[in-house]
Scaffold this motif. Structure first.
Motif: not given
Lengths: 80, 80
Positions: A6, A8, A40-42, A44, A57, A60-61, A64-66, B25, B30, B35-41
């Motif tokens: 998550x 936010x 956002x809700x990701x 993995x 891991x 770190x993601x 660095x990115x998310x 990533x 990394x 698989x990566x999926x993005x949603x809303x929160x």
């Protein structure tokens, strides 16, 4: 192993997207909605099976990115 | 009463945003992210105190505004 992240906005950071949702809800007749925040809700899907290594891991993601850690917080939940 | 809403793309619906995160990533080094999926929160602060009425209201908000139910699923969690 799956990880749910998550992301936010930190408290105090303006959230125009949340504000827009709040206004839209109000104009649709939904009263009694005080504040709306959108994040956002990701999800993995990780090959890693060790929870500790997976968390490290994903941490770190996020750094660095998310997430933009200047204005955003993140929360990591490992599943299964 | 607070309500947390997760809006995610239905399985089978292409998620270009998730794909982009997955590629980013990988290019950051990394490996092992399948698989990566993005949603809303979405966090809602409601004046309603009755859980049943609150859930009903948020359900209606999801149907009308928060989710596109053709391609998205939603999950409602009431907090406090």
């Amino acid at each position: 192993m799956k990880a749910n992240v998550h992301v936010t906005l930190k408290r105090g950071v303006l959230d125009p997207q949340g504000k827009a949702i709040g206004h839209a809800l109000q104009s649709l007749g939904f009263d009694g909605v005080d504040e709306v925040r959108q994040g956002k809700f990701i999800e993995l899907d990780l090959a890693e099976t060790d929870p500790e290594a997976a968390r490290k891991a994903v941490e770190a993601m996020c750094q660095k990115l998310l997430a933009n850690t200047v204005i955003e917080d993140y929360r990591i939940d490992l599943v299964g």
